[in-house]
Design a protein around this motif. Structure first.
Motif, PDB file in Angstrom:
ATOM      1  N   ALA A   1     -42.103 -11.493 -24.488  1.00 25.51           N
ATOM      2  CA  ALA A   1     -42.905 -11.110 -25.663  1.00 25.51           C
ATOM      3  C   ALA A   1     -42.976 -12.275 -26.655  1.00 25.51           C
ATOM      4  O   ALA A   1     -44.030 -12.518 -27.276  1.00 25.51           O
TER       5      ALA A   1
ATOM      6  N   ILE B   1     -42.686 -12.566 -34.534  1.00 20.87           N
ATOM      7  CA  ILE B   1     -43.662 -11.534 -34.172  1.00 20.87           C
ATOM      8  C   ILE B   1     -44.556 -11.222 -35.372  1.00 20.87           C
ATOM      9  O   ILE B   1     -45.761 -10.999 -35.230  1.00 20.87           O
TER      10      ILE B   1
ATOM     11  N   HIS C   1     -48.508 -11.614 -35.215  1.00 22.14           N
ATOM     12  CA  HIS C   1     -49.361 -10.446 -35.451  1.00 22.14           C
ATOM     13  C   HIS C   1     -50.310 -10.694 -36.633  1.00 22.14           C
ATOM     14  O   HIS C   1     -51.471 -10.277 -36.603  1.00 22.14           O
TER      15      HIS C   1
ATOM     16  N   ILE D   1     -37.725  -9.745 -23.885  1.00 20.51           N
ATOM     17  CA  ILE D   1     -37.886 -10.219 -25.277  1.00 20.51           C
ATOM     18  C   ILE D   1     -38.414 -11.656 -25.261  1.00 20.51           C
ATOM     19  O   ILE D   1     -39.307 -12.018 -26.038  1.00 20.51           O
TER      20      ILE D   1
ATOM     21  N   LEU E   1     -45.268  -3.960 -27.251  1.00 17.12           N
ATOM     22  CA  LEU E   1     -44.745  -5.100 -28.007  1.00 17.12           C
ATOM     23  C   LEU E   1     -45.618  -6.340 -27.765  1.00 17.12           C
ATOM     24  O   LEU E   1     -45.929  -7.090 -28.702  1.00 17.12           O
ATOM     25  N   CYS E   2     -46.031  -6.528 -26.517  1.00 20.06           N
ATOM     26  CA  CYS E   2     -46.887  -7.679 -26.198  1.00 20.06           C
ATOM     27  C   CYS E   2     -48.242  -7.559 -26.906  1.00 20.06           C
ATOM     28  O   CYS E   2     -48.784  -8.560 -27.397  1.00 20.06           O
TER      29      CYS E   2
ATOM     30  N   ASN F   1     -38.142 -11.145 -35.515  1.00 18.26           N
ATOM     31  CA  ASN F   1     -39.036 -10.437 -36.442  1.00 18.26           C
ATOM     32  C   ASN F   1     -39.972 -11.393 -37.160  1.00 18.26           C
ATOM     33  O   ASN F   1     -41.150 -11.085 -37.374  1.00 18.26           O
TER      34      ASN F   1
ATOM     35  N   GLU G   1     -43.270   0.399 -23.537  1.00 19.22           N
ATOM     36  CA  GLU G   1     -42.787  -0.176 -24.802  1.00 19.22           C
ATOM     37  C   GLU G   1     -42.913  -1.698 -24.785  1.00 19.22           C
ATOM     38  O   GLU G   1     -43.283  -2.310 -25.789  1.00 19.22           O
TER      39      GLU G   1
END
Ligand code: SAM
Ligand code: DTB
Ligand code: SF4
Length: 331
Positions: free
Chosen positions: A247, A27, A31, A244, A278-279, A24, A274
């Motif tokens: 990603a 990512i 992001h 995972i 995520l990517c 988390n 999905e």
């Protein structure tokens, strides 16, 4: 808005630390950087065409087109110009802003380069950006392509310098770096990335990204491919990469190369909606679009449009200055 400085001095350990961060946290960081530099709801789309297929002298362990492996692809000589124009028109009408032409060559001869240049000019006349991937280039050939108006050259590092010898023996990692420096010196945008899921370790993935991130400037486009396993190639049956981990690799690429287009490339066909979502959240902002990659299947275009619609993603478009601007993907 606080844009972080773009760095070219990443240490391997720093990149491995990113891979070790809780998912988390990683990512979220990727992001956040993605939003600082890009429209988070915009994805650039390119279409691919194999303009010369198979019978390649190189022994890349993943590739359907190597003459060293027994695969069931159909060999094809350089396509006629008219066929290339026709395919580019279809791609443009489907919303692609860039047309990428690939040839199964170790390197182009000067004579075949001139034929490819005719293709580049014709595709540019359609108002599309152009990209080619033709193998190794000399400085002179790079300059000739620049003069012809080529926008991008794709030449991947493929993997880490340490794992490279397990995948390819007919040209060296340094050969690849040399071609990339010719492209950079001639002023063409660089598209360079690699393939995940060839049996490499997480450290190899970090090391490949380190090589890309320490180029100054960064490659403008960074394709991250997931191995498409092809029967008859040495890498058929390689252990598949955990989605995972894939990603996370996209997220690390985004953190290291904040301004680059990070392309979710080959392998989407085997990814769930999905996983692709995520990517995109982790920082991928371009894809190959169209039902075929070079020799293998890509996602169905209708599935891509439906996914874009579900995610509220729109395609980027090129304007006359070759800068991206937003447009509805279905328009
Ligand atoms: N012959 C040229 C060269 O190798 O530079 C251009 C074409 S080659 C097919 C372009 C890139 O596609 C390769 O460098 C590799 O990264 C990627 N690629 C090829 N086969 C693949 C596969 N089976 N799965 C994933 N990526 C692949
Ligand atoms: C890249 O990194 N991926 C594209 C493009 N650059 C040329 C090619 C993917 C090829 C996938 C296997 C095939 O279709 O033959
Ligand atoms: Fe040839 Fe390119 Fe395939 Fe390697 S990846 S075998 S150089 S077509």
């Amino acid at each position: 808005m606080t844009q972080q400085a773009t760095r070219h001095d990443w240490k391997l350990e720093e990149i491995s630390d990113l891979f070790r961060r809780p998912f988390n946290d990683l990512i979220f960081q990727a992001h956040s950087i993605h939003r600082e530099y890009h429209d988070p709801n915009e994805v650039q789309i390119s279409s691919l065409l194999s303009i010369k297929t198979g019978a390649c002298a190189e022994d890349c362990g993943y590739c359907s087109q190597s003459s060293h492996h027994k695969t069931d692809i159909e060999r094809e000589r350089l396509l006629p110009l008219e066929e290339v124009i026709e395919k580019a028109q279809i791609a443009r009408n489907n919303g692609s802003s860039r047309f990428c032409m690939g040839a199964a060559w170790r390197n182009p001869t000067d004579k075949s380069l001139e034929k490819v240049i005719e293709m580049i000019s014709a595709v540019k006349d359609l108002g599309m950006e152009t990209c080619v991937t033709l193998g190794m280039l000399t400085q002179q050939q790079s300059e000739r392509l620049k003069e012809a108006g080529l926008d991008y050259y794709n030449h991947n590092l493929d993997t880490s310098p340490e794992f490279y010898g397990n995948v390819i023996t007919t040209r060296t990692f340094k050969d690849r770096l040399d071609t990339l420096s010719h492209i950079r010196d001639s002023g063409i945008n660089i598209c360079s990335g690699g393939i995940l899921g060839m049996g490499e370790t997480s450290t190899d993935r970090a090391s490949m990204l380190q090589q890309l991130a320490n180029m100054n400037p960064h490659p403008e486009s960074v394709p991250i491919n997931m191995l498409v396993q092809i029967e008859g190639t040495p890498l058929h049956g390689a252990e598949k990469i955990d989605p995972i981990e894939f990603a996370k690799s996209i997220a690390v690429a985004r953190i290291l190369m904040p301004k680059s287009q990070v392309r979710l490339s080959a392998g989407r066909h085997e990814m769930s909606d999905e996983m692709q979502a995520l990517c995109f959240f982790a920082g991928a902002n371009s894809i190959f679009y169209g039902e075929k990659l070079l020799t293998t299947d890509n996602c169905e275009t209708n599935d891509d449009l439906a996914l874009f619609d579900r995610l509220g993603i729109h395609a980027a478009e090129v304007d006359e200055q070759s800068e991206f601007k937003a447009s509805a993907c279905s328009s």
